[in-house]
Design an enzyme around this catalytic site. Structure first.
Site, PDB file in Angstrom:
ATOM      1  N   ARG A 121       0.844  -1.192   0.000  1.00  0.00           N
ATOM      2  CA  ARG A 121       0.000   0.000   0.000  1.00  0.00           C
ATOM      3  C   ARG A 121       0.876   1.239   0.000  1.00  0.00           C
ATOM      4  O   ARG A 121       1.889   1.297   0.682  1.00  0.00           O
ATOM      5  CB  ARG A 121      -0.910   0.021   1.232  1.00  0.00           C
ATOM      6  N   TYR A 131      -1.605  -3.268  -6.930  1.00  0.00           N
ATOM      7  CA  TYR A 131      -1.350  -4.012  -5.690  1.00  0.00           C
ATOM      8  C   TYR A 131      -2.599  -4.090  -4.792  1.00  0.00           C
ATOM      9  O   TYR A 131      -3.276  -3.077  -4.556  1.00  0.00           O
ATOM     10  CB  TYR A 131      -0.188  -3.398  -4.882  1.00  0.00           C
ATOM     11  N   LYS A 141      -9.516  -2.421   2.221  1.00  0.00           N
ATOM     12  CA  LYS A 141      -9.197  -1.305   3.101  1.00  0.00           C
ATOM     13  C   LYS A 141     -10.009  -0.052   2.740  1.00  0.00           C
ATOM     14  O   LYS A 141     -10.440   0.693   3.618  1.00  0.00           O
ATOM     15  CB  LYS A 141      -7.691  -1.000   3.050  1.00  0.00           C
ATOM     16  N   HIS A 176      -9.594  -2.807  11.927  1.00  0.00           N
ATOM     17  CA  HIS A 176      -8.546  -3.643  11.326  1.00  0.00           C
ATOM     18  C   HIS A 176      -8.265  -4.803  12.285  1.00  0.00           C
ATOM     19  O   HIS A 176      -7.252  -4.813  12.966  1.00  0.00           O
ATOM     20  CB  HIS A 176      -7.296  -2.765  11.131  1.00  0.00           C
ATOM     21  N   SER A 200      -0.547  -3.924  10.191  1.00  0.00           N
ATOM     22  CA  SER A 200      -0.262  -4.784   9.043  1.00  0.00           C
ATOM     23  C   SER A 200       0.988  -5.618   9.294  1.00  0.00           C
ATOM     24  O   SER A 200       1.990  -5.101   9.800  1.00  0.00           O
ATOM     25  CB  SER A 200      -0.073  -3.928   7.797  1.00  0.00           C
ATOM     26  N   CYS A 215       1.593  -7.934  11.424  1.00  0.00           N
ATOM     27  CA  CYS A 215       1.944  -8.125  12.832  1.00  0.00           C
ATOM     28  C   CYS A 215       1.244  -9.320  13.454  1.00  0.00           C
ATOM     29  O   CYS A 215       1.151  -9.424  14.677  1.00  0.00           O
ATOM     30  CB  CYS A 215       1.654  -6.865  13.628  1.00  0.00           C
ATOM     31  N   ASP A 268      -8.610  -9.992   9.043  1.00  0.00           N
ATOM     32  CA  ASP A 268      -8.152  -8.635   8.715  1.00  0.00           C
ATOM     33  C   ASP A 268      -9.138  -7.528   9.074  1.00  0.00           C
ATOM     34  O   ASP A 268      -8.718  -6.456   9.478  1.00  0.00           O
ATOM     35  CB  ASP A 268      -7.825  -8.559   7.219  1.00  0.00           C
ATOM     36  N   ARG A 284       1.999 -12.108  -1.133  1.00  0.00           N
ATOM     37  CA  ARG A 284       0.741 -12.513  -0.498  1.00  0.00           C
ATOM     38  C   ARG A 284       0.090 -13.698  -1.203  1.00  0.00           C
ATOM     39  O   ARG A 284       0.368 -13.979  -2.362  1.00  0.00           O
ATOM     40  CB  ARG A 284      -0.237 -11.332  -0.540  1.00  0.00           C
TER      41      ARG A 284
HETATM   42  P1  GTP Z   1      -1.940  -7.841   7.309  1.00  0.00           P
HETATM   43  O1  GTP Z   1      -2.515  -8.871   6.414  1.00  0.00           O
HETATM   44  O2  GTP Z   1      -0.831  -7.048   6.661  1.00  0.00           O
HETATM   45  O3  GTP Z   1      -2.939  -6.932   7.939  1.00  0.00           O
HETATM   46  O4  GTP Z   1      -1.117  -8.584   8.451  1.00  0.00           O
HETATM   47  P2  GTP Z   1      -1.395  -9.655   9.593  1.00  0.00           P
HETATM   48  O5  GTP Z   1      -1.538  -8.909  10.884  1.00  0.00           O
HETATM   49  O6  GTP Z   1      -2.466 -10.608   9.226  1.00  0.00           O
HETATM   50  O7  GTP Z   1       0.009 -10.387   9.663  1.00  0.00           O
HETATM   51  P3  GTP Z   1       0.416 -11.939   9.555  1.00  0.00           P
HETATM   52  O8  GTP Z   1      -0.378 -12.806  10.482  1.00  0.00           O
HETATM   53  O9  GTP Z   1       0.386 -12.328   8.154  1.00  0.00           O
HETATM   54  O10 GTP Z   1       1.914 -11.933  10.116  1.00  0.00           O
HETATM   55  C1  GTP Z   1       2.949 -11.283   9.476  1.00  0.00           C
HETATM   56  C2  GTP Z   1       4.308 -11.785   9.922  1.00  0.00           C
HETATM   57  O11 GTP Z   1       4.403 -11.875  11.338  1.00  0.00           O
HETATM   58  C3  GTP Z   1       4.627 -13.149   9.363  1.00  0.00           C
HETATM   59  O12 GTP Z   1       5.938 -13.126   8.833  1.00  0.00           O
HETATM   60  C4  GTP Z   1       4.561 -14.054  10.567  1.00  0.00           C
HETATM   61  O13 GTP Z   1       5.406 -15.172  10.443  1.00  0.00           O
HETATM   62  C5  GTP Z   1       4.946 -13.130  11.723  1.00  0.00           C
HETATM   63  N1  GTP Z   1       4.306 -13.556  12.977  1.00  0.00           N
HETATM   64  C6  GTP Z   1       2.994 -13.801  13.177  1.00  0.00           C
HETATM   65  N2  GTP Z   1       2.732 -14.204  14.452  1.00  0.00           N
HETATM   66  C7  GTP Z   1       3.932 -14.189  15.086  1.00  0.00           C
HETATM   67  C8  GTP Z   1       4.324 -14.495  16.437  1.00  0.00           C
HETATM   68  O14 GTP Z   1       3.538 -14.861  17.303  1.00  0.00           O
HETATM   69  N3  GTP Z   1       5.650 -14.352  16.730  1.00  0.00           N
HETATM   70  C9  GTP Z   1       6.559 -13.943  15.800  1.00  0.00           C
HETATM   71  N4  GTP Z   1       7.823 -13.829  16.162  1.00  0.00           N
HETATM   72  N5  GTP Z   1       6.222 -13.650  14.514  1.00  0.00           N
HETATM   73  C10 GTP Z   1       4.929 -13.767  14.163  1.00  0.00           C
HETATM   74  C1  SPV Z   2      -2.476  -4.690   5.158  1.00  0.00           C
HETATM   75  O1  SPV Z   2      -1.529  -4.088   4.615  1.00  0.00           O
HETATM   76  O2  SPV Z   2      -2.899  -4.402   6.303  1.00  0.00           O
HETATM   77  C2  SPV Z   2      -3.140  -5.816   4.464  1.00  0.00           C
HETATM   78  C3  SPV Z   2      -2.846  -5.999   3.067  1.00  0.00           C
HETATM   79  O3  SPV Z   2      -3.948  -6.507   5.046  1.00  0.00           O
HETATM   80  S1  SPV Z   2      -3.661  -4.820   2.086  1.00  0.00           S
HETATM   81  O4  SPV Z   2      -4.895  -5.431   1.589  1.00  0.00           O
HETATM   82  O5  SPV Z   2      -2.780  -4.507   1.000  1.00  0.00           O
HETATM   83  O6  SPV Z   2      -3.997  -3.641   2.848  1.00  0.00           O
HETATM   84 MN    MN Z   3      -4.455  -5.674   7.030  1.00  0.00          MN
END
Ligand code: GTP
Ligand code: SPV
Ligand code: MN
Length: 596
Positions: free
Chosen positions: A72, A200, A209, A229, A251, A253, A280, A378
């Protein structure tokens, strides 16, 4: 008669937009399987998507976006309102006149030689009071195929739209995919979104979003609900009762990971199970019963690939074995995919996210490791393919929420988990959220930025008023959810994660649920209630007691420093910052001052 023809406003708008973009033809998306096949064939023939190994990954495709179009672009994202103050200090702002004018220049004739697809879509189950309908016009088949997974589309949506129901007008064109001619514009006063020059995800899947959060939060404020979110998950406790929680992390996290958590052995034998509702976005309402209910308006996952493997997130791996679109990961010679932190060793070679020949260990001219997959690469996959999917995703009313969890990536300071004292204090905790920048948005990685409620990039109006709205929501509920804060990302002196994370996070969830049912113990600290080491079930986990103690401690000096930073951040909101939030900061300072 074509359903859409009944809706004169829709028809007139499509004609109008086509007049500006000038496509060769207009195709109305009906959502059928036949149509999907046709679109895939066409998209394959132009190279827009690549067919993956259909034996190993049936129904899966691969797509690469331009190298400067992989996340984004918040600096090109605007809220366009008559008054600048309506957008508030945390959003980029343009007047609607200026916004339309700038974008028109780019949209003009942008679809010459292309097809304009008309995608009617519903965020939320069709027919639910919670749901909102949008129509996205786009010149990208990739967008159509993604929207098909992420939302409910086509004929049933047109039926629900009838002759004159409201819809969000969403216009997207790839145009030249030129970052200098890229704009993501929101016109909340016109219920309109215009996105141009990008291909993207978050910039172009306009139901996500743009509608569900930026316009969604605007509508939520007006109509008295919350667009957040957040992931939504059910934690089935031993005995079968399911407690639903919603969690907001910035994001990349950990929302997708937590939402699909697989219990570690030590807790599984007690009888815990996890049910995934969303990863999400959550739309939450205070219902007639005085509690908070949530739906996930989406039907798919648009999840981060790197770091996802059979150990960290087995449910995600199971979900993405079929009918999945992979974007910007590494393409292997056998037409399967790989990413850093994925399963198995790196392949001997492949084509990376930049479309270049890649081999493990390659170093670029600056001495940095060349990546196979972009850190924000992704997968797009249907919710229903997730082994832990909840059977309530189509429920028009959603699920009742007992706990709200905030969290971020904080290498230092913030304990593994703490519980706020009450709703108002919990809202304050949300406003003080901060996280290290990840690859999900363009910019310097690792830098700490304040990201209240993980909504900094997504709140479609003045954020101080958004804080007030959160406070007001608490007053609408007889029994507001308890509010917690977690941090899976504390680092030790060697830069290693102190907490094992992933499945082990259930140990923290168990405590959170125990607090909701008044069975878990805690210690009161200046920042909130924190578990004592004996309050967490650590069966089967080897973690040394010094580490655990550090994870559950509050360092007075560091927190005093933190309050200074919070105060500085709060100043951006001027007098729009609710008095309650200011008082909460004062309260935190006083509690810290009194503590040892
Ligand atoms: P968006 O889709 O961007 O909103 O993100 P999200 O919050 O769904 O993030 P996602 O669960 O995909 O995690 C992103 C990264 O954080 C990945 O590389 C994971 O491996 C890492 N991650 C997730 N949970 C943990 C955790 O409990 N500990 C650690 N160290 N890393 C984590
Ligand atoms: C984020 O960036 O928080 C996502 C991916 O979940 S996007 O749909 O690109 O915003
Ligand atoms: Mn997100």
């Amino acid at each position: 008669m074509h359903e859409a023809l009944k809706h004169h406003k829709l028809q007139a708008w499509v004609k109008d937009m086509a007049g500006m973009c000038n496509p060769d033809q207009i195709v109305w998306i009906d959502g059928s399987e036949d149509e999907k096949k046709k679109l895939e064939q066409e998209s394959l023939s132009t190279g827009e998507i690549i067919e993956l190994n259909q034996e190993k990954l049936p129904g899966c495709y691969y797509h690469r976006t331009s190298t400067d179009d992989v996340a984004r672009t918040e600096h090109l994202t605007y809220i366009c309102t008559k008054k600048k103050s309506a957008a508030g200090p945390t959003n980029n702002w343009l007047s609607p006149e200026k916004g339309y004018e700038k974008a028109k220049d780019i949209f003009q004739n942008s679809m010459v030689g292309r097809t304009m697809y008309v995608i009617p879509f519903s965020m939320g189950p069709i027919g639910s009071e919670f749901s909102k309908i949008g129509v996205e016009l786009t010149d990208s088949i990739y967008v159509v195929l993604n929207m098909r997974i992420m939302t409910r589309i086509g004929k049933p949506v047109l039926d629900a739209l009838g002759a004159d129901n409201d819809f969000t007008k969403c216009l997207h064109s790839k145009a030249d995919l030129d970052i200098n001619k890229r704009l993501i514009l929101h016109f909340p006063e016109d219920n309109t979104i215009w996105s141009v020059g990008s291909g993207y995800g978050g910039n172009v899947l306009l139901g996500k979003k743009c509608l569900s959060l930026r316009l969604g939060s605007w509508l939520a404020k007006k109509e008295g609900w919350l667009a957040e979110h957040m992931l939504i998950m059910g934690v089935e406790a031993p005995g079968g009762h399911i407690v639903y929680v919603a969690a907001a992390f910035p994001s990349a996290c950990g929302k997708t990971n937590l939402a699909m958590l697989v219990p570690p052995q030590g807790l599984k034998i007690k009888g815990y199970r996890i049910w995934t509702v969303g990863d999400d976005i959550a739309w939450l309402r205070a219902d007639a019963d005085g509690t908070l209910w949530a739906i996930n308006p989406e039907t798919g996952f648009f999840g981060v690939a790197p770091g996802t493997n059979t150990k960290t997130n087995p449910n995600a791996i199971a979900t993405i074995q079929r009918n999945t679109i992979y974007t910007n990961v590494l393409l292997k010679d056998d037409k399967t995919v790989w990413w850093e932190g994925g399963d198995g060793p790196a392949p001997a070679s492949g084509i990376n996210w930049e479309g270049k020949l890649w081999k493990p260990g390659m170093i670029d001219e600056n001495g940095n490791q060349v990546l196979g997959a972009h850190p924000n690469s992704r997968f797009t996959a249907p919710l229903v393919q997730c082994p832990s999917i909840s059977n309530r995703i189509e429920n028009h009313h959603g699920v009742p929420i007992d706990a709200i969890i905030f969290g971020g990536r904080r290498a230092r300071l913030v304990p593994l988990v703490y519980e706020s004292f009450d709703w108002e204090h919990g809202v304050f905790v949300g406003t003080t959220m901060a996280s290290e920048r990840t690859a999900a948005q363009a910019g310097l990685q690792g830098e700490i930025r304040r990201d209240p409620m993980a909504m900094l990039p997504f709140c479609g109006y003045s954020m101080g008023l958004y804080f007030q709205h959160w406070l007001d929501m608490g007053n609408k509920m007889k029994k507001p959810p308890k509010i917690f804060h977690v941090n899976w990302f504390r680092l030790d002196d060697n830069g290693k994660f102190m907490w094992p994370g992933f499945g082990e996070n259930l140990r923290v969830l168990e405590w959170i649920i125990g607090r909701c049912t008044n069975i878990a113990g805690a210690e009161q600290t200046p920042i909130g209630y924190i578990p004592k080491s004996g309050d967490l079930d650590l069966t089967g986990l080897s973690i040394n007691s010094a580490t655990l103690e550090k994870l559950l401690s509050v360092d007075k000096k560091e927190w005093e420093e933190e309050t200074k930073d919070i105060e500085k951040f709060f100043r951006t909101f001027g007098n729009v910052l609710p008095a309650e939030i200011k008082n909460q900061l004062q309260g935190l300072r006083e509690r810290l001052a009194k503590s040892k």
